[in-house]
Structures are given as C-alpha cells and as structure tokens.
Design an enzyme around this catalytic site. Structure first.
Site, PDB file in Angstrom:
ATOM      1  N   GLY A  17     -76.608  61.797 -49.872  1.00 41.39           N
ATOM      2  CA  GLY A  17     -76.282  60.480 -48.849  1.00 41.39           C
ATOM      3  C   GLY A  17     -76.976  60.921 -47.614  1.00 41.39           C
ATOM      4  N   PHE A  18     -77.081  59.775 -47.041  1.00 35.15           N
ATOM      5  CA  PHE A  18     -77.397  59.272 -45.574  1.00 35.15           C
ATOM      6  C   PHE A  18     -78.384  60.569 -44.710  1.00 35.15           C
ATOM      7  CE2 PHE A  18     -76.692  58.232 -40.850  1.00 35.15           C
ATOM      8  CZ  PHE A  18     -77.961  57.626 -40.697  1.00 35.15           C
ATOM      9  N   ILE A  19     -77.806  61.399 -44.407  1.00 34.47           N
ATOM     10  CA  ILE A  19     -78.317  62.184 -43.530  1.00 34.47           C
ATOM     11  C   ILE A  19     -79.087  63.236 -44.733  1.00 34.47           C
ATOM     12  CG2 ILE A  19     -78.151  64.294 -42.045  1.00 34.47           C
ATOM     13  CD1 ILE A  19     -75.759  63.420 -40.818  1.00 34.47           C
ATOM     14  N   TYR A 160     -59.862  64.619 -41.021  1.00 32.93           N
ATOM     15  CA  TYR A 160     -61.556  64.491 -41.067  1.00 32.93           C
ATOM     16  C   TYR A 160     -61.940  66.250 -39.948  1.00 32.93           C
ATOM     17  CZ  TYR A 160     -66.196  64.593 -40.648  1.00 32.93           C
ATOM     18  OH  TYR A 160     -67.779  63.873 -39.881  1.00 32.93           O
ATOM     19  N   LYS A 164     -63.176  69.610 -40.405  1.00 32.92           N
ATOM     20  CA  LYS A 164     -64.371  70.242 -39.840  1.00 32.92           C
ATOM     21  C   LYS A 164     -64.412  71.198 -39.131  1.00 32.92           C
ATOM     22  CE  LYS A 164     -67.390  67.647 -41.873  1.00 32.92           C
ATOM     23  NZ  LYS A 164     -68.796  68.307 -42.837  1.00 32.92           N
TER      24      LYS A 164
HETATM   25  N1  LIG Z   1     -73.367  60.121 -40.289  1.00 30.89           N
HETATM   26  C1  LIG Z   1     -72.611  60.702 -39.211  1.00 30.89           C
HETATM   27  O1  LIG Z   1     -72.177  60.231 -38.129  1.00 30.89           O
HETATM   28  C2  LIG Z   1     -71.802  62.698 -39.021  1.00 30.89           C
HETATM   29  C3  LIG Z   1     -71.078  62.028 -37.845  1.00 30.89           C
HETATM   30  C4  LIG Z   1     -70.465  63.705 -38.098  1.00 30.89           C
HETATM   31  C5  LIG Z   1     -70.532  64.395 -38.852  1.00 30.89           C
HETATM   32  N2  LIG Z   1     -71.018  64.099 -40.477  1.00 30.89           N
HETATM   33  C6  LIG Z   1     -71.114  64.890 -41.378  1.00 30.89           C
HETATM   34  O2  LIG Z   1     -72.372  65.397 -42.212  1.00 30.89           O
HETATM   35  C7  LIG Z   1     -72.302  64.863 -43.185  1.00 30.89           C
HETATM   36  C8  LIG Z   1     -73.289  64.347 -44.233  1.00 30.89           C
HETATM   37  O3  LIG Z   1     -73.057  63.182 -43.519  1.00 30.89           O
HETATM   38  P1  LIG Z   1     -73.169  61.445 -43.663  1.00 30.89           P
HETATM   39  O4  LIG Z   1     -72.952  60.494 -42.429  1.00 30.89           O
HETATM   40  O5  LIG Z   1     -74.821  61.915 -44.163  1.00 30.89           O
HETATM   41  O6  LIG Z   1     -72.684  61.378 -45.071  1.00 30.89           O
HETATM   42  P2  LIG Z   1     -72.908  61.100 -46.474  1.00 30.89           P
HETATM   43  O7  LIG Z   1     -71.133  60.239 -47.470  1.00 30.89           O
HETATM   44  O8  LIG Z   1     -73.610  59.696 -47.054  1.00 30.89           O
HETATM   45  O9  LIG Z   1     -73.313  62.192 -47.532  1.00 30.89           O
HETATM   46  C9  LIG Z   1     -72.021  62.704 -48.230  1.00 30.89           C
HETATM   47  C10 LIG Z   1     -72.708  63.279 -49.298  1.00 30.89           C
HETATM   48  O10 LIG Z   1     -71.919  64.584 -49.916  1.00 30.89           O
HETATM   49  C11 LIG Z   1     -71.410  64.508 -51.200  1.00 30.89           C
HETATM   50  N3  LIG Z   1     -70.086  64.880 -51.906  1.00 30.89           N
HETATM   51  C12 LIG Z   1     -68.854  64.300 -50.877  1.00 30.89           C
HETATM   52  N4  LIG Z   1     -68.366  65.441 -52.003  1.00 30.89           N
HETATM   53  C13 LIG Z   1     -68.728  65.645 -52.259  1.00 30.89           C
HETATM   54  C14 LIG Z   1     -68.568  67.349 -53.512  1.00 30.89           C
HETATM   55  N5  LIG Z   1     -67.138  67.355 -53.537  1.00 30.89           N
HETATM   56  N6  LIG Z   1     -69.158  67.635 -54.108  1.00 30.89           N
HETATM   57  C15 LIG Z   1     -70.732  67.424 -54.145  1.00 30.89           C
HETATM   58  N7  LIG Z   1     -70.774  66.565 -52.588  1.00 30.89           N
HETATM   59  C16 LIG Z   1     -70.671  65.587 -52.001  1.00 30.89           C
HETATM   60  C17 LIG Z   1     -71.394  62.455 -51.100  1.00 30.89           C
HETATM   61  O11 LIG Z   1     -71.786  62.032 -52.294  1.00 30.89           O
HETATM   62  C18 LIG Z   1     -72.682  62.115 -50.127  1.00 30.89           C
HETATM   63  O12 LIG Z   1     -74.286  61.979 -50.752  1.00 30.89           O
HETATM   64  C19 LIG Z   1     -71.057  65.239 -43.548  1.00 30.89           C
HETATM   65  O13 LIG Z   1     -70.517  66.792 -43.240  1.00 30.89           O
HETATM   66  C20 LIG Z   1     -70.414  64.395 -42.663  1.00 30.89           C
HETATM   67  O14 LIG Z   1     -69.070  65.274 -42.146  1.00 30.89           O
HETATM   68  C21 LIG Z   1     -72.185  62.810 -40.142  1.00 30.89           C
END
Ligand SMILES: NC(=O)c1ccc[n+]([C@@H]2O[C@H](COP(=O)([O-])OP(=O)(O)OC[C@H]3O[C@@H](n4cnc5c(N)ncnc54)[C@H](O)[C@@H]3O)[C@@H](O)[C@H]2O)c1
Length: 330
Positions: A17-19, A160, A164
């Site tokens: 994913g992104f982060i 959501y 968390k």
């Molecule tokens: N981007 C933000 O601003 C933000 C803010 C607060 C918290 N977060 C948290 O940071 C984390 C990463 O966020 P992101 O923005 O990179 O999101 P993202 O959706 O790009 O990345 C999440 C990844 O998790 C994978 N995933 C989802 N369900 C899954 C499962 N059941 N088994 C295996 N893999 C699974 C997805 O395929 C995806 O690649 C998440 O936990 C999100 O809740 C992000």
C-alpha cells in the site's frame, strides 16, 4: 537504526500500500534489514497500483512477498514459522472512514481480527517489537486542539476509528500479558506520492489535470493535519529503533490546513485554478484533525520536516510523471 542495533528481519503487513511501500523503500535503502511483506492486494482501490508500488522491490534479495490475507491464521503461522521475523510493522487495514460506515463487518474483521492474528503470532513466535499504524480517527470530533494522546478517545465517528481504537486496546493486553514491546502510532492524514487514489489530493489533481470541476466537501473549512509520507515513515523507523514497553504516539504535522487552504496550495503547485462545486460533508467526517507532537518529539526524537508546499509540489510532479494515470492506459 545504528548498525549494531539493526533488526535482522522486519515483517511488514500492508506493504504494497501507500505508506507500506514508502516504508519498505526506506528500509531497503537505509538499513541492511530483510523484509517479509504480507499483503492480499485487496480491492479497496485498484490492486494493480499496489503491484506497481512493490514492483521495484521484487528483484531485491532482501525482500520477500506473500500474497496473503492477515485473517488466515493458519497461513500466517506458516509464514512466521518459516521466516522468523524479529519485528512487525502492522499497516494492513481497511482504511476508508466513510466506507466503513456502510461495511462495518469487513472493517471489524480485517482491522480487529486481523490484528489479533498478528498478536497471536507475535506471542507464539517471540516478536521483539510490534509497531502498529493507528489513526487520528480514534479522536472523533473534538473542539479543542491540538489532540493529545491523553485525550478522550471513546467517541470515534466511524467504525474505522472504532476498529483502530479496539486494536490499540488489544495490543495493550498482549503487552500486559505477554510482555510484547509495542508502539501504536496515531497517523494523521498522510499524503504524498503513491497515496490512495480515493483521497482528496489525487481526486482533485486528476480532475484539475483533465480540466474537470472538483468536489469540495462542505464549505471547505474542515481542517486536516496533512503530513508528508516521508515524515510518517521516519516516525516508523524511529519506533523500530528505540526500545519501548508500550506507547501510543501521535504522528502528525501539527500545522492543519482547511480544505480551502489545501486547494490553494495544490493550485499553486500545479499552476491550475480549479472549478469547484460543493457537496455536503459526510456525517462520519470530523471537523478537524490536529496532532500534538510533544510526545513524538520527547520519546522518538521525531518532528515533521516537510513543509506542505514542498510536499504537495513533489506529489504534483509525481502525478505529472504518470503517477495518476489509469493503470490500464499504461
Ligand atoms: N494514509 C493515511 O493518511 C493514514 C492515516 C491514519 C492511519 N493510516 C493507517 O496506515 C495504514 C496504511 O495505510 P495506507 O494509507 O498505506 O493504506 P493502503 O490501503 O494503501 O494500504 C493498506 C494495505 O493493506 C492491504 N490489506 C488490506 N486488507 C488486508 C488483509 N486482510 N490482509 C493483508 N493485507 C491487507 C491492502 O491491500 C493495502 O495494500 C493503515 O492501517 C491505515 O489505517 C493511514
């Protein structure tokens, strides 16, 4: 991470994913640690974008990918048994505040039961550090700011945020009962290259580049603490490096912008004036996010470094180099 303290093997969930992809890039570049990435490439957005995110790592001998769902405990245990990771960065989640309101079961299943599976594996396989991506969503609607880790978190607006918060509490119980060293980072509004396409910056920029009008939620006065993904990743790196028992720490820029201000920054970076039409704000969308970073500074030695104008410029330049193109057109 200094050479001597370096963690040998880090298991990253949600690494495609992104982060996650930014984190893996940094770990591979700046350390000699090995990475075990678990991601199921779910369809929250186009899985081909995730494939593209991790493409550059696939040839690296220090990187291994498992296309797996974290809810499959049997498979997870097999991976832990085979790979024997030392630390976990748990990023896999369903992460859309608004969608969670209508699909709560999936959010609870992935974000809580999935986290529980990782905790069970951590207990069974003696994990030495558990870093969890929590969210500013746990704070719900607050009038006072900045948000401190001590503040009330009993009233998130979306399942959501609730998931968390529940995950943070579960993690604490594993720390208490099994001495799992754990750190929950409450991530605030990360943005940057490769960000989820259904968030406001990519949605707006894509329309602007196509000469189409953009949607503004409400009157554009809601404030968000936009934080460059490189800064978020730095915090995760510090959390991996420093010894902890159990901590909850905010990771946010601490300089929130209204959506109107963000649009202005984006227009300037792109050199395009947007045509705006307004739609009502979503009921589960909070009025503001604003991190206090005192604890992050004190415990991690972390502070945000990227000014929003510069971060948004980087995002625009990535988009102009094909980052936002539909994957099937490439
Ligand atoms: N981007 C933000 O601003 C933000 C803010 C607060 C918290 N977060 C948290 O940071 C984390 C990463 O966020 P992101 O923005 O990179 O999101 P993202 O959706 O790009 O990345 C999440 C990844 O998790 C994978 N995933 C989802 N369900 C899954 C499962 N059941 N088994 C295996 N893999 C699974 C997805 O395929 C995806 O690649 C998440 O936990 C999100 O809740 C992000």
């Amino acid at each position: 991470m200094t050479k001597n303290q370096e963690i040998k093997k880090i298991l990253v969930t949600g690494g495609a994913g992104f982060i996650g992809s930014h984190l893996i890039e940094t770990i591979l570049k700046k350390t000699s640690s090995r990475i075990v990435c678990i991601d199921n490439f779910d369809d929250a957005y186009d899985p081909r974008l995730k494939q593209r995110n991790i493409e550059p790592f696939l040839k690296n001998l220090r990187f291994i990918l498992y296309k797996n769902d974290i809810r499959d405990l049997t498979k997870m245990k097999q991976i832990f048994k085979k790979e024997k990771p030392d630390a976990i960065v748990h990023l896999a989640a369903k992460a859309d505040t608004r969608k969670a309101v209508l699909s709560p079961f999936e959010y609870i299943s992935v974000n809580i039961e999935g986290t529980l599976n990782l905790l069970e594996c951590s207990r069974e396989f003696g994990i030495k550090k558990f870093v969890f991506a929590s969210s500013s969503s746990v704070y719900g609607n607050k009038n006072s700011a900045p948000f401190s880790e001590e503040d009330q978190t009993d009233f998130p607006l979306s399942p959501y945020g609730a998931s968390k918060k529940a995950a943070e509490i579960l993690i604490y119980t594993y720390h208490h009962n099994f001495n799992l060293p754990a750190i929950c980072l409450r991530v605030f509004n990360a943005y940057g290259e490769r960000m989820r396409p259904n968030l406001v910056l990519p949605l707006w920029l894509k329309k602007m580049l196509n000469g189409e009008p953009i949607e503004m939620s409400g009157d554009g006065t809601r404030r968000r603490d936009f934080t460059y993904v490189g800064d978020t990743v730095n915090a995760i790196m510090l959390a991996l490096k420093k010894p902890f028992d159990f901590e909850i720490i905010n990771i946010g820029n601490s300089r929130p912008l209204t959506l109107n201000q963000l649009l202005h920054v984006l227009e300037k970076a792109a050199g395009i004036t947007a045509t705006v039409y307004k739609r009502p704000s979503h009921h589960a969308s909070v009025e503001q996010t604003h991190a206090s970073t005192k604890k992050a500074k004190h415990l991690l030695g972390w502070k945000p470094l990227m000014p929003i104008e510069k971060g948004v410029k980087r995002f625009v330049s990535w988009a102009r180099n094909g980052g936002l193109e539909d994957i099937h057109k490439r």
